[in-house]
Design a protein around this motif. Structure first.
Motif, PDB file in Angstrom:
ATOM      1  N   SER A  89       0.830  -1.201   0.000  1.00  7.66           N
ATOM      2  CA  SER A  89       0.000   0.000   0.000  1.00  7.66           C
ATOM      3  C   SER A  89       0.862   1.247   0.000  1.00  7.66           C
ATOM      4  CB  SER A  89      -0.918  -0.015   1.224  1.00  7.66           C
ATOM      5  OG  SER A  89      -1.484   1.250   1.424  1.00  7.66           O
ATOM      6  N   ASN A 100      -0.325   4.887  -1.929  1.00 10.28           N
ATOM      7  CA  ASN A 100      -0.722   4.659  -3.319  1.00 10.28           C
ATOM      8  C   ASN A 100      -1.458   5.853  -3.916  1.00 10.28           C
ATOM      9  OD1 ASN A 100       0.422   2.158  -3.333  1.00 10.28           O
ATOM     10  ND2 ASN A 100      -1.488   1.050  -2.955  1.00 10.28           N
ATOM     11  N   ASN A 167     -10.140   2.305  -2.324  1.00  7.69           N
ATOM     12  CA  ASN A 167     -11.382   1.561  -2.145  1.00  7.69           C
ATOM     13  C   ASN A 167     -11.291   0.843  -0.810  1.00  7.69           C
ATOM     14  OD1 ASN A 167     -13.340  -0.502  -2.118  1.00  7.69           O
ATOM     15  ND2 ASN A 167     -13.320  -0.662  -4.354  1.00  7.69           N
ATOM     16  N   ASN A 169     -13.475  -1.529   1.573  1.00  6.59           N
ATOM     17  CA  ASN A 169     -14.680  -2.347   1.727  1.00  6.59           C
ATOM     18  C   ASN A 169     -15.750  -1.974   0.713  1.00  6.59           C
ATOM     19  OD1 ASN A 169     -13.869  -3.918   4.116  1.00  6.59           O
ATOM     20  ND2 ASN A 169     -13.779  -1.896   5.068  1.00  6.59           N
ATOM     21  N   THR A 195      -7.407   3.922  -5.961  1.00  8.63           N
ATOM     22  CA  THR A 195      -6.515   2.760  -5.992  1.00  8.63           C
ATOM     23  C   THR A 195      -7.209   1.670  -5.181  1.00  8.63           C
ATOM     24  OG1 THR A 195      -5.198   3.265  -4.016  1.00  8.63           O
ATOM     25  CG2 THR A 195      -4.460   4.254  -6.083  1.00  8.63           C
ATOM     26  N   GLY A 197      -7.710  -2.973  -4.472  1.00 13.52           N
ATOM     27  CA  GLY A 197      -7.149  -4.321  -4.507  1.00 13.52           C
ATOM     28  C   GLY A 197      -7.912  -5.244  -5.435  1.00 13.52           C
TER      29      GLY A 197
HETATM   30  C1  LIG Z   1      -9.423  -1.019   5.343  1.00 15.13           C
HETATM   31  C2  LIG Z   1      -9.175  -1.411   3.913  1.00 15.13           C
HETATM   32  C3  LIG Z   1     -10.207  -1.941   3.146  1.00 15.13           C
HETATM   33  C4  LIG Z   1      -9.990  -2.283   1.813  1.00 15.13           C
HETATM   34  N1  LIG Z   1     -11.034  -2.774   1.067  1.00 15.13           N
HETATM   35  C5  LIG Z   1     -10.849  -3.046  -0.245  1.00 15.13           C
HETATM   36  C6  LIG Z   1     -11.934  -3.508  -1.047  1.00 15.13           C
HETATM   37  O1  LIG Z   1     -13.057  -3.725  -0.591  1.00 15.13           O
HETATM   38  N2  LIG Z   1     -11.703  -3.763  -2.359  1.00 15.13           N
HETATM   39  C7  LIG Z   1     -10.486  -3.568  -2.904  1.00 15.13           C
HETATM   40  O2  LIG Z   1     -10.353  -3.810  -4.084  1.00 15.13           O
HETATM   41  N3  LIG Z   1      -9.423  -3.112  -2.173  1.00 15.13           N
HETATM   42  C8  LIG Z   1      -9.584  -2.842  -0.861  1.00 15.13           C
HETATM   43  N4  LIG Z   1      -8.510  -2.392  -0.102  1.00 15.13           N
HETATM   44  C9  LIG Z   1      -7.201  -2.209  -0.733  1.00 15.13           C
HETATM   45  C10 LIG Z   1      -6.900  -0.729  -0.963  1.00 15.13           C
HETATM   46  O3  LIG Z   1      -7.874  -0.145  -1.784  1.00 15.13           O
HETATM   47  C11 LIG Z   1      -5.536  -0.559  -1.621  1.00 15.13           C
HETATM   48  O4  LIG Z   1      -4.560  -1.164  -0.837  1.00 15.13           O
HETATM   49  C12 LIG Z   1      -5.167   0.913  -1.854  1.00 15.13           C
HETATM   50  O5  LIG Z   1      -4.269   0.972  -2.930  1.00 15.13           O
HETATM   51  C13 LIG Z   1      -4.555   1.607  -0.652  1.00 15.13           C
HETATM   52  O6  LIG Z   1      -4.216   2.941  -1.009  1.00 15.13           O
HETATM   53  P1  LIG Z   1      -3.362   3.905  -0.027  1.00 15.13           P
HETATM   54  O7  LIG Z   1      -1.977   3.329   0.096  1.00 15.13           O
HETATM   55  O8  LIG Z   1      -3.343   5.240  -0.682  1.00 15.13           O
HETATM   56  O9  LIG Z   1      -4.102   3.934   1.286  1.00 15.13           O
HETATM   57  C14 LIG Z   1      -8.701  -2.103   1.245  1.00 15.13           C
HETATM   58  C15 LIG Z   1      -7.665  -1.602   2.035  1.00 15.13           C
HETATM   59  C16 LIG Z   1      -7.871  -1.260   3.354  1.00 15.13           C
HETATM   60  C17 LIG Z   1      -6.739  -0.715   4.165  1.00 15.13           C
END
Ligand SMILES: Cc1cc2nc3c(=O)[nH]c(=O)nc-3n(C[C@H](O)[C@H](O)[C@H](O)COP(=O)(O)O)c2cc1C
Lengths: 245, 224
Positions: A89, A100, A167, A169, A195, A197
């Motif tokens: 991340s 990200n 994103n 949840n 961004t 997952g």
């Molecule tokens: C609490 C949480 C919930 C997440 N839920 C989802 C999700 O439902 N679907 C998804 O595709 N990615 C999900 N992710 C992955 C994040 O969207 C992904 O790691 C993102 O690139 C993080 O960006 P950042 O580093 O700017 O915070 C989740 C991540 C976290 C921390």
């Protein structure tokens, strides 16, 4: 022979399901908002290309005539897991390790200029994956509105707001709800980027539209999978430049 | 068809349909998903009331290959459905909010993901292994008037299901390697339902094939 007519059940099911499916719209199928202006607002076209690297500081003075674009983003870079490989991340850049969404926000700024704004909360989010997931889920369940710690100055100066978030949840992170309920972006254009997952925007773009009914929300925002964030700077730059013409 | 048989088969068809709707979580969103899940829970109870003889006769009679397979799959499916229920209630944001959220939501989320895809596989197998019993009243009612059409449709759905299983990379979910649902927003939403329905058809077909293999084996062994 023995399964003969019984498989009619299967057929009936297929038909009923097809009918069921066609009623639901895929969020991805909606064309770009008709009310989104296809030309950038005056002021932004004349933006000079910023000379800073991807590690540009978040606080740049809004120079006169350079105030058209705001790039607001939220993100909680996780400190566990392997860095800069798929599924992390955060991204290592010359300017240090960034989240990200921050990384994409910086790329957008490099391409089109404007001011970066980090959406930050008073509370601190857990920095590791599992506790962060737990924390964020409780927040979502309680429909919380975490208090924000910063403020956008001179909101009137901006006509275009790039809005980036992870994103969480299949929804907006709760601070984004606070953000979108705090400010009134009427008459402005909101350009979302996410961004994720794997789930892309989920339904977050319609949520933004609901929270900002008087803003033009671009419905085909930029969606980057977390595994490809480190290699997506160019894509983000091209995308942003193309949108602003 | 007797009213009881009608009710039974209606419940089975509804459960199959609801499972496909539940698998389409990225399309339906959370609220619909939860209400459909609650509906599935009621159907689940009804299904068990109608099929109580399964529990009553569990230790009785002879166990041949097919029955062993059925019992194992049924038991796994039962455990899987219970896991889905408990994790689903933990994750609920609309329907079961009156219940306290005990334990880690992140763990519940993971369990729910894992059990959902295993549920699809097991439900397909369950359907395939009991296909004869489930559809007996229909066959009695309609006789052999449909020709090979249903079979062809089933096989076609199963073949497409194999493609869908590959396209959705379901082993990523079955092995918990994918933490989040991979959803392609450029693909029509209706296809998402169809993809998951046909995956279930694939597993049902596989189960049917295994049953007929076991039967042939038994006949072959009984001859000399
Ligand atoms: C609490 C949480 C919930 C997440 N839920 C989802 C999700 O439902 N679907 C998804 O595709 N990615 C999900 N992710 C992955 C994040 O969207 C992904 O790691 C993102 O690139 C993080 O960006 P950042 O580093 O700017 O915070 C989740 C991540 C976290 C921390």
């Amino acid at each position: 022979m023995k399964k003969k007519l019984s498989l009619i059940v299967a057929l009936v099911l297929m038909l009923s399901l097809a009918a069921c499916g066609s009623r639901s719209n895929s969020p991805g199928n909606t064309p770009p908002a008709a009310n989104a202006p296809d030309t950038p607002p005056a002021g932004s076209a004349a933006d000079p290309e910023p000379s800073g690297s991807a590690g540009t500081p978040d606080t740049l003075p809004a120079a006169a005539g350079d105030g058209g674009i705001l790039i607001a983003y939220f993100g909680v870079p996780e400190t566990d897991g392997t860095d800069t490989v798929a599924n992390a991340s955060r991204v290592a850049t010359e300017g240090g390790v960034v989240g990200n969404c921050q990384f994409i926000a910086q790329a957008i700024r490099q391409a089109v200029g404007g001011d970066l704004f980090a959406i930050e909360t008073v509370q601190e989010y857990p920095g590791t994956h599992q506790p962060l997931l737990d924390f964020a889920y409780e927040e979502l369940r309680q429909n919380a509105r975490p208090e924000l710690s910063g403020e956008i100055e001179n909101l009137d100066d901006y006509a275009v707001i790039f809005l980036g978030y992870p994103n969480w949840n299949a929804d907006l992170p709760m601070p984004l709800y606070t953000f979108l309920e705090t400010y009134d972006f009427s008459g402005k254009t909101i350009i979302p980027f996410v961004t994720h997952g794997g789930s892309g925007f989920s339904r977050t773009i319609s949520t933004i539209q609901e929270l900002q009914p008087n803003a033009a929300v671009l419905t085909d925002g930029l969606s980057i999978s977390r595994g490809s964030v480190p290699n997506a700077a160019q894509e983000a730059m091209d995308w942003a430049s193309e949108i602003l013409g | 068809m007797k009213p009881k048989q009608k009710a039974k088969i209606t419940i089975d068809i509804l459960m199959t349909a609801l499972l496909v709707v539940l698998m389409a979580y990225p399309v339906t969103g959370q609220a619909v998903h939860e209400w459909v899940g609650a509906g599935m829970f009621l159907l689940f109870l009804a299904h068990h009331i109608f099929n109580l003889y399964w529990l009553k006769t569990l230790g009785k009679g002879k166990y041949n290959g097919q029955r062993i397979l059925q019992t194992v799959v049924d038991a796994l499916l039962l455990a899987d459905m219970l896991a889905l229920m408990f994790s689903g209630i933990r994750l609920s944001r609309y329907v079961f909010t009156f219940l306290p959220g005990l334990g880690s939501a992140a763990a519940a989320r993971r369990l729910h993901m894992l059990a959902s895809y295993w549920g699809l596989v097991l439900m397909g197998f369950h359907l395939g292994l009991h296909w004869g019993a489930v559809t007996a009243p229909l066959r009695r009612r309609f006789g052999g008037k449909a020709g090979p059409l249903p079979w062809c449709a089933g096989t076609a759905a199963g073949l497409y299901g194999a493609y869908a299983a590959w396209k959705h990379q379901i082993w990523q979910y079955l092995t918990l390697r994918s933490e989040f649902i991979q959803f392609d927003f450029d693909r029509p939403a209706a296809l998402y339902f169809w993809d998951h329905f046909s995956m279930m058809a694939l597993f049902a077909l596989l189960a049917c094939a295994i049953v007929s293999l076991v039967r042939k084996h038994r006949k072959g062994a009984a001859k000399p």
